[in-house]
Scaffold this active site. Structure first.
Site, PDB file in Angstrom:
ATOM      1  N   LYS A   1       8.568  -4.618  -7.636  1.00  0.00           N
ATOM      2  CA  LYS A   1       7.657  -4.081  -6.613  1.00  0.00           C
ATOM      3  C   LYS A   1       6.566  -4.304  -6.451  1.00  0.00           C
ATOM      4  CE  LYS A   1       4.017  -1.675  -9.305  1.00  0.00           C
ATOM      5  NZ  LYS A   1       3.080  -1.907  -9.593  1.00  0.00           N
TER       6      LYS A   1
ATOM      7  N   ARG B   1       6.774   4.442 -11.702  1.00  0.00           N
ATOM      8  CA  ARG B   1       6.110   4.050 -10.797  1.00  0.00           C
ATOM      9  C   ARG B   1       6.774   2.426 -10.406  1.00  0.00           C
ATOM     10  NH1 ARG B   1       0.096   5.052 -11.251  1.00  0.00           N
ATOM     11  NH2 ARG B   1       0.510   6.571 -10.852  1.00  0.00           N
TER      12      ARG B   1
ATOM     13  N   ASP C   1     -13.902  -4.920  -3.102  1.00  0.00           N
ATOM     14  CA  ASP C   1     -15.074  -5.512  -2.985  1.00  0.00           C
ATOM     15  C   ASP C   1     -14.964  -6.824  -2.139  1.00  0.00           C
ATOM     16  OD1 ASP C   1     -15.229  -6.114  -5.670  1.00  0.00           O
ATOM     17  OD2 ASP C   1     -17.129  -7.816  -4.844  1.00  0.00           O
TER      18      ASP C   1
END
Ligand code: EPU
Length: 416
Positions: free
Chosen positions: A19, A394, A122
């Site tokens: 994945k 998922r 960030d």
């Protein structure tokens, strides 16, 4: 998802493509200047979401689920991913690096994915800035833009898989050389580098903490098969031990599994491997152990949750330290409903083994929490009802079919 526990898992099973490598390699096809084909893709909802996103950008995608995907990125003119699509998966943030590399600009909303911590990005943005991009975040919308994307030095404050991959994507098409210091070494970082290189990119050092990328103007066609899923392999290994089973997992890369194999051996299970298979045997009686999650090649955070399910019945008290994500213990609350004895303090959980778990209604809170509940359900006496199994979809392809083929009693029904 309904699981009646107590069945011993036996037989052999094949793992699918990874994945976390698929979700990086698929956006990377946008960097290609010709059509390219990706093989061995897992048939999971994260991959299906990326197909929709690539199409919404204008790319031509020919997708055969569970088999291959051919992407012709040449018609892709759109550089924006909308809010709903960005929220469908964590890896939507890779469209930032891929589109920045391809067209010099990208707009993506703060990504969705599993809520296992604050998960800031960030470092990704800092990396793009080092390549000459301007970055702006307003109302959750992230815009990155560069008139001239140029190679630069990127020093990450912490080891970040997503940050490393995102900078690699943009840098593959930047002018000049980018050096990433304190890079992630995970197998999927290496797999992405191999895919980029198969298109003519110049990426060196992936798998070490310093990666050098010499940007190329033109990337050519490639057909590339992604590596097997390390976390699916690990989850099946844990499930085999948890049920006192004897399971051969085919099509995996045993060297990626060493941290887990060592822990299973320490608990008293038997683990042996060949070139591309691992066999796990256990009598179902295990010793308590301690685990500390770390970046690769340490014990992966993604296996902490399924592993802690196994620890609920190990003899003695196990200490689990989660150092990567601050909220990755939600599955433990659910497992206490099944009789697990757990105490969580901050990022440390102490799990005292009980003789047996019992079936109960429980809820998935994230992908690997779901995998942990499946392992717990396989071990438990009686039937476990797992609500919101879509989290599991998922990242796990056909989990019921695979476990059923090994002898598990597992099925899905629509809840009222
Ligand atoms: N971090 C920052 N700033 C950043 C980036 C990361 O503070 O800019 C922090 C994170 O908050 C975290 C740590 O650094 O505490 C590591 O985060 P990393 O960036 O490595 O994780 P990620 O890219 O968000 C990927 C996988 C996760 C896997 C982790 C660690 C994908 C799509 N996700 O997440 O997979 O747990 O690396 O290996 O590849 C999963 O498959 O269930 C899953 C969550």
């Amino acid at each position: 998802m309904l699981i009646t526990g107590g069945r011993t898992l036996e037989g052999s099973v094949r793992v699918c493509g990874g994945k976390n490598t698929a979700v990086a390699v698929i956006p990377a096809t946008l960097l290609c200047d010709e059509p390219c084909t990706i093989e061995n893709l897992p048939d999971i909802s994260d991959v299906r979401a990326l197909v929709d996103i690539l199409r919404s950008l204008g790319a031509k995608v020919d997708y055969v689920p569970g088999a291959f995907m051919t992407v012709d990125p040449r018609p892709a003119e759109v550089c924006k991913v909308g809010y709903a699509d960005s929220q469908r998966l964590r890896a939507s943030y890779y469209l930032l690096g891929a589109l920045l590399g391809r067209r010099g600009e990208a707009q993506v909303y703060h990504p969705g994915g599993c809520e296992i911590g604050s998960r800031p990005i960030d470092q990704h943005l800092k990396g793009f800035a080092a390549l000459g991009a301007e970055t702006e975040t307003t109302g959750g919308r992230i815009t990155v833009k560069a008139e001239n994307l140029v190679g630069g030095d990127v020093f990450f404050d912490m080891v970040t898989v997503g940050g490393t991959i995102n900078v690699m994507l943009a840098a593959a098409k930047a002018k000049g050389t980018t050096i990433i210091y304190n890079a992630a070494k995970e197998p999927h970082v290496v797999d992405l580098a191999n895919f980029l290189n198969s298109m003519g990119a110049k990426v060196k050092g992936a798998g070490t903490d310093t990666i050098r990328i010499r940007g190329q103007e033109y990337l050519h066609t490639s057909t590339y098969a992604v590596i097997p899923d390390q976390i699916e392999t690990g989850t099946l290994m844990i499930a085999a031990a948890a049920t006192g089973g004897d399971v051969v997992i085919n099509g995996c890369i045993p060297t990626h599994m060493e941290a887990l194999s060592a822990k299973l051996l320490e608990m008293g299970a038997k683990v042996s491997d060949s070139d591309d298979a691992i066999r796990v045997r256990s009598l179902g009686v295990h010793r308590a152990i301690n685990i500390k999650t770390q970046v690769y090649p340490g014990f992966p955070t993604d296996l902490q949750q399924p592993m802690s399910a196994l620890l609920t019945t190990a003899r003695g008290t196990s200490i689990v330290q989660e150092t990567i994500f601050e909220h990755r213990f939600k599955h433990l609350d659910e497992m206490t409903r099944m009789g697990a004895k757990v105490r969580v303090e901050g990022r440390t959980a102490s799990i005292t083994g009980v003789p047996e778990l019992f079936g109960a209604p429980v809820t998935c809170t994230d992908l690997r929490a779901g995998a942990a509940l499946v392992v717990a359900g396989l071990m438990a006496h009686g039937t476990t009802e797992i609500y919101h199994p879509e989290y599991i979809d998922r990242g796990y392809e056909q989990i019921e079919q695979k476990l059923r083929s090994l002898g598990a009693d597992i099925r899905r029904e629509t809840a009222d």
